[in-house]
Write a protein that holds these residues in place. Structure first.
Motif, PDB file in Angstrom:
ATOM      1  N   TYR A   3      46.675  46.583  39.437  1.00 49.07           N
ATOM      2  CA  TYR A   3      47.469  45.374  39.651  1.00 49.07           C
ATOM      3  C   TYR A   3      48.451  45.197  38.496  1.00 49.07           C
ATOM      4  O   TYR A   3      48.244  45.699  37.388  1.00 49.07           O
ATOM      5  N   ALA A   4      49.512  44.488  38.784  1.00 48.35           N
ATOM      6  CA  ALA A   4      50.467  44.084  37.754  1.00 48.35           C
ATOM      7  C   ALA A   4      50.079  42.682  37.299  1.00 48.35           C
ATOM      8  O   ALA A   4      50.008  41.762  38.115  1.00 48.35           O
ATOM      9  N   PRO A   5      49.794  42.482  36.028  1.00 49.30           N
ATOM     10  CA  PRO A   5      49.292  41.180  35.579  1.00 49.30           C
ATOM     11  C   PRO A   5      50.361  40.095  35.618  1.00 49.30           C
ATOM     12  O   PRO A   5      51.572  40.373  35.577  1.00 49.30           O
ATOM     13  N   ALA A   6      49.910  38.858  35.719  1.00 46.50           N
ATOM     14  CA  ALA A   6      50.817  37.716  35.610  1.00 46.50           C
ATOM     15  C   ALA A   6      51.353  37.623  34.182  1.00 46.50           C
ATOM     16  O   ALA A   6      50.689  38.025  33.227  1.00 46.50           O
ATOM     17  N   LEU A   7      52.559  37.086  34.053  1.00 47.02           N
ATOM     18  CA  LEU A   7      53.228  37.024  32.757  1.00 47.02           C
ATOM     19  C   LEU A   7      53.369  35.597  32.255  1.00 47.02           C
ATOM     20  O   LEU A   7      54.139  35.342  31.334  1.00 47.02           O
ATOM     21  N   HIS A   8      52.632  34.673  32.842  1.00 48.26           N
ATOM     22  CA  HIS A   8      52.790  33.264  32.488  1.00 48.26           C
ATOM     23  C   HIS A   8      52.263  32.946  31.096  1.00 48.26           C
ATOM     24  O   HIS A   8      52.671  31.944  30.492  1.00 48.26           O
ATOM     25  N   ASP A   9      51.349  33.754  30.587  1.00 46.43           N
ATOM     26  CA  ASP A   9      50.786  33.506  29.252  1.00 46.43           C
ATOM     27  C   ASP A   9      51.071  34.645  28.277  1.00 46.43           C
ATOM     28  O   ASP A   9      50.524  34.650  27.176  1.00 46.43           O
ATOM     29  N   THR A  10      51.888  35.576  28.664  1.00 48.98           N
ATOM     30  CA  THR A  10      52.172  36.724  27.808  1.00 48.98           C
ATOM     31  C   THR A  10      53.114  36.334  26.681  1.00 48.98           C
ATOM     32  O   THR A  10      54.116  35.645  26.907  1.00 48.98           O
ATOM     33  N   SER A  11      52.795  36.748  25.470  1.00 48.07           N
ATOM     34  CA  SER A  11      53.640  36.424  24.320  1.00 48.07           C
ATOM     35  C   SER A  11      54.903  37.276  24.339  1.00 48.07           C
ATOM     36  O   SER A  11      54.912  38.381  24.906  1.00 48.07           O
ATOM     37  N   PRO A  12      55.995  36.810  23.718  1.00 52.67           N
ATOM     38  CA  PRO A  12      57.239  37.591  23.697  1.00 52.67           C
ATOM     39  C   PRO A  12      57.063  38.990  23.098  1.00 52.67           C
ATOM     40  O   PRO A  12      57.641  39.959  23.599  1.00 52.67           O
ATOM     41  N   VAL A  13      56.261  39.105  22.036  1.00 57.23           N
ATOM     42  CA  VAL A  13      56.096  40.418  21.410  1.00 57.23           C
ATOM     43  C   VAL A  13      55.372  41.371  22.351  1.00 57.23           C
ATOM     44  O   VAL A  13      55.682  42.576  22.390  1.00 57.23           O
ATOM     45  N   ASN A  14      54.442  40.861  23.154  1.00 59.63           N
ATOM     46  CA  ASN A  14      53.749  41.736  24.095  1.00 59.63           C
ATOM     47  C   ASN A  14      54.613  42.059  25.309  1.00 59.63           C
ATOM     48  O   ASN A  14      54.423  43.108  25.946  1.00 59.63           O
TER      49      ASN A  14
END
Length: 267
Positions: free
Chosen positions: A178-189
């Motif tokens: 699966y492709a993970p959701a990006l709602h909580d992903t930090s900018p550096v990640n």
């Protein structure tokens, strides 16, 4: 005749004496407090400086937590890939999201609670970078969120939305991936994922997406994270499937229930 006792003459105290004593007490208290605060600050600074982990500490952390799968010299094994050339950026992505150390073999490494402190993660990254250099952290301006939003949204739709959904809500892939959701992903990640291509994600080097393009995409995703849904419930931002299901279950269901209630009342 009884002799009168002589009264001991007492001098009259100046009205300024009390104020002077209070002032001296306040000065002494303030001086002691300031000295103690400075001493505590110096102690904290020295202890924080002393607690900064070194490359050697990162090596020890790697040998204790990662070498079982990745090998003592980063050469890899049957249980884990080689880490030659992955760089500190890949280490930060995998470890700061809890994907590593891997909990169990599966089609994809899931996010889970992080097992290391930020200092330990940095030390691990520095050790990997010193042993086998690879992608490193970008300049601060790439992660500041001040890129061109419209251009970032267009690039995201062209290069990323087919897996991550146009709203960054994630989506299913083949074989349990699966492709993970990006709602909580930090900018550096976000940047790390584009540069290192973790798991099923392709690598976007500067020939595919320039540094300015990456900045615009990150700015667009940061905008999505900070912006509420203008239409009310976002229903997971999964598009017409979840919206249609909601209408059928709750909308049509409510109409059927209302019809049954009206019929029952008329009878």
């Amino acid at each position: 005749m009884a002799r009168e006792k002589k009264r001991r003459s007492t001098g009259r105290r100046s009205p300024l004496a009390a104020a002077a004593l209070i002032g001296i007490g306040l000065l002494l208290t303030g001086g002691i407090y300031a000295g103690a605060s400075a001493a505590m600050a110096a102690t904290e600074d020295s202890s924080s400086a002393a607690s900064t982990l070194t490359v050697e500490d990162g090596q020890k952390l790697f040998q204790a937590n990662c070498a079982t799968c990745h090998g003592m010299d980063l050469e890899g094994s049957d249980a884990g890939p080689s880490l030659y050339g992955v760089g500190e950026l890949s280490v930060h992505f995998q470890v700061s999201t809890g994907r590593m150390p891997l909990q169990a073999q599966a089609p994809q490494a899931p996010e889970k609670p992080v097992q290391f402190t930020e200092e330990q993660i940095d030390a691990l990254g520095r050790y990997i970078q010193s042993t086998s250099p690879g992608p490193s952290f970008p300049a601060d301006e790439v992660l500041d969120g001040d890129g061109e939003l419209a251009h970032g949204a267009e690039l995201f739709r062209i290069n990323c939305a087919m897996c991550h959904n146009v709203a960054g809500a994630g989506g299913a892939l083949t074989e349990g991936k699966y492709a993970p959701a990006l709602h909580d992903t930090s900018p550096v990640n976000m940047y790390a994922a584009m540069v290192t291509g973790p798991q099923n994600m392709p690598v976007f080097n500067d020939l595919n997406l320039t540094m300015e393009d990456k900045r615009d995409i990150i700015s667009y995703l940061m905008y999505l994270q900070e912006s509420p849904s203008p239409g009310g419930f976002d229903l997971g931002s999964l598009g017409p499937v979840s919206e249609g299901l909601f209408i059928w279950v709750f909308g049509i269901g409510s109409l059927i229930a209302l019809t049954v209630w009206i019929t029952a009342k008329s009878n």
